[in-house]
Design an enzyme around this catalytic site. Structure first.
Site, short mmCIF file in Angstrom:
data_model
loop_
_atom_site.label_atom_id
_atom_site.label_comp_id
_atom_site.label_asym_id
_atom_site.label_seq_id
_atom_site.Cartn_x
_atom_site.Cartn_y
_atom_site.Cartn_z
N ASP A 50 0.85 -1.19 0.00
CA ASP A 50 0.00 0.00 0.00
C ASP A 50 0.89 1.25 0.00
OD1 ASP A 50 -2.91 1.10 0.71
OD2 ASP A 50 -1.46 2.21 1.92
N ILE A 51 0.51 2.25 -0.80
CA ILE A 51 1.29 3.50 -0.88
C ILE A 51 1.08 4.30 0.40
CG2 ILE A 51 1.69 5.63 -2.19
CD1 ILE A 51 0.44 4.22 -4.61
N GLU A 69 -4.98 2.42 -3.89
CA GLU A 69 -3.53 2.47 -3.87
C GLU A 69 -2.90 1.17 -3.39
OE1 GLU A 69 -4.92 4.65 -0.06
OE2 GLU A 69 -5.60 4.33 -2.12
#
Length: 577
Positions: free
Chosen positions: A435-436, A478
């Site tokens: 995950d960003i 994301e």
């Protein structure tokens, strides 16, 4: 006797008043003087506080010492050492006192100051005597004796004999005390007057102790005669001195009271001025704060309007994207239908042609064969176009339109296939959920175009690092999910760490602005028969732990029975991108 006590009390009061006045003057002076003069003032205050407040005397002595060392003033440095040592001796801190007297002695020896050496040796001997370390005290008195003998200073020699005798008397060695007192008396008989009133009392006590009563009485008479003479002289002269000092102090106090009244008036005026200025500043600050609050409210309203505009823009963009995708799917479906129709028409034409050819087969055999080949070619072409359309539809259905990665549906299908293969060959596979970090702030700061740029860049980077058989998919928003076939847990962790490092060192520049990007990874392994959703959940939980630990890290979810053999994946085999 009562008159003497009253006289001494008055003398103490006057001295205390004088000392207080001198201290006040010195502390006022301290605020105006600098450099070398400041050192002298600190030393003077150290002397004044020596018996009033020895701890404060030490503080001022240290201030003087620090400045004396800074300005390389050896004389004042020695005075500071002496003041600190004396105050410590008064407090009974004999070790500290000796330490600073030793510093002073060392400095005096370095500069060849004989008078200072004599002073320090004598005080060190006195400290040892008060500390009841009599051998050390006598040792230092003997050092003094050598200097006085070299200088042929009879008075100092006699005084030193007398002091050594007192040390022996104090230690209980009366024979030695008697020996040194005799030496001192010989100098006294040669008209070198060194004995004080209290010395006669010491001599009387020693003679009495060794049984020489005549000598004891003789010295006791000398002690009492000198004592009465001194008291008589003091009782007249001291009263005159005290009266004079009292008048001077009274006049000085009157002046100081006037000065203090003036200072109080000036302070009150200054206080009123400061309060007025403070009120004016508070009023200005209040107005400024009100203006700032109004600006904040205006900015907040603008931010809300801007966010609303962005939200509406994003909604329109999403609708346009959906419309484009639906249109593309419809066009492909229409093309598929048209191809089906063309195929039916071709088949119908073929059937007609076959019937027609059957009727005239005998006559037109060659023509029949030629026409059949042409129809077959046309049918093959239609079938190929139909297959391509189906492949394109399949690709669109399984691909994320922004990143061109596998979408959630395709990833689930591939994981299920890998699960079936595990059932056949028993080789584990790894899921990496990522995950960003802080992606919402990227969208807020750089807009959704900036966010899309980051998503596309990360998709390309991850695909460049993994192996050919590995699959990178966009799980949603994301989040990305990576499938690593025939891989163990440590191999998955190593790959995730390599991707994480590549992401953190790669620059992401959008519209001439550098966007900081990091990702957090959770790793789980499928190494026994289990539900796929559970394996995905474990990777997601590991990712959540990484977010709580501070982000930009790799966290593994250890299985119940982790294999101990080496990993089936070699990190050095990955492409560096």
């Amino acid at each position: 006797m009562k008159r003497l006590y009253i006289l001494l009390l008055l003398l103490f009061i006057v001295n205390s008043l004088n000392s207080t006045s001198r201290i006040d003057n010195l502390e006022k002076k301290l605020k105006t003087v600098v450099a070398e003069e400041k050192i002298k003032t600190f030393n003077a205050l150290s002397v004044e506080y020596r018996y009033i407040d020895p701890d404060k005397s030490i503080v001022y002595g240290n201030e003087a010492l620090a400045l004396a060392i800074k300005f390389n003033d050896n004389k004042q440095k020695c005075i500071a050492y002496d003041n600190i040592a004396t105050a410590n001796a008064i407090l009974g801190k004999y070790e500290q006192s000796l330490k600073y007297y030793s510093f002073s002695l060392e400095s005096a020896e370095q500069h060849g100051d004989v008078d200072a050496i004599i002073n320090d040796l004598e005080k060190i001997a006195d400290v040892y005597n008060n500390w009841e370390k009599y051998e050390e005290a006598i040792e230092y008195y003997n050092k003094l004796m050598k200097i006085f003998e070299f200088r042929k200073d009879k008075e100092s020699i006699a005084r030193t004999f007398n002091n050594i005798g007192k040390v022996h008397k104090k230690s209980g060695n009366l024979n030695k005390a008697y020996e040194y007192f005799l030496r001192a008396i010989k100098f006294e008989e040669d008209n070198v007057h060194v004995l004080l009133r209290d010395d006669y009392l010491h001599y009387s006590e020693v003679y009495a102790a060794i049984g020489n009563d005549d000598k004891a009485l003789e010295f006791y008479k000398l002690y009492t005669t000198i004592k009465d003479t001194i008291e008589s002289a003091l009782s007249s002269q001291k009263i005159v001195d005290m009266q004079k000092r009292y008048e001077e102090e009274k006049a000085q106090r009157g002046i100081e009271i006037l000065m203090k009244d003036k200072e109080i008036n000036e302070l009150e005026l200054r206080q009123l001025t400061l309060e007025k200025e403070k009120n004016e500043k508070e009023l200005i600050a209040l107005k400024r704060n009100q203006q700032i609050e109004m600006l904040k409210k205006d900015n907040a309203i603008r931010d809300l309007e801007l966010k609303q505009t962005r939200y509406e823009k994003d909604e329109i963009k999403e609708k346009v994207e959906t419309y484009k995708k639906d249109k593309e799917i419809k066009e492909l479906e229409l093309g598929k239908i048209e191809l089906e129709v063309s195929k039916q028409k071709a088949l119908q034409s073929l059937y007609y042609l076959i019937g027609f050819l059957l009727l005239i087969s005998a006559l037109f055999g060659f023509y029949q064969a030629h026409s059949r080949n042409a129809a077959n070619k046309e049918l093959a072409k239609v079938n190929e176009e139909l297959a391509n359309a189906n492949d394109k539809l399949e690709l669109i259905a399984k691909t994320d339109p922004l990143t061109n990665l596998s979408n959630r549906r395709d990833m689930i299908e591939k994981i299920e296939n890998e699960q079936k293969r595990f059932g056949r060959n028993g080789k584990s596979f790894v899921l990496v959920m990522s995950d960003i970090d802080g992606f919402k702030s990227v969208n807020d700061k750089y807009g959704h175009d900036g966010g899309d740029f980051v998503l596309e860049s990360l998709a390309k980077l991850m695909q460049s690092v993994v192996r050919k058989q590995d699959v990178v998919g966009r799980w949603g928003g994301e989040e990305f999910l990576i499938l690593l076939p025939e891989t163990k847990l440590e191999g998955g962790r190593a790959l995730a760490e390599k991707i994480r490092k590549n992401i953190s060192i790669t620059p992401y520049v959008f519209s001439d602005k550098k966007i900081p990007v990091t990702m957090t990874f959770g790793v789980s392994v499928y190494n026994k028969a289990m539900d796929i959703d559970l394996c995905i959940k474990k990777a997601d939980e590991a990712l959540y732990k990484g977010k709580k630990r501070g982000k930009n890290c790799v966290v593994i979810s250890k299985p119940d029975e982790e294999e101990q053999s080496s990993t089936e994946i070699d990190i050095d085999s990955f492409s560096s991108g």
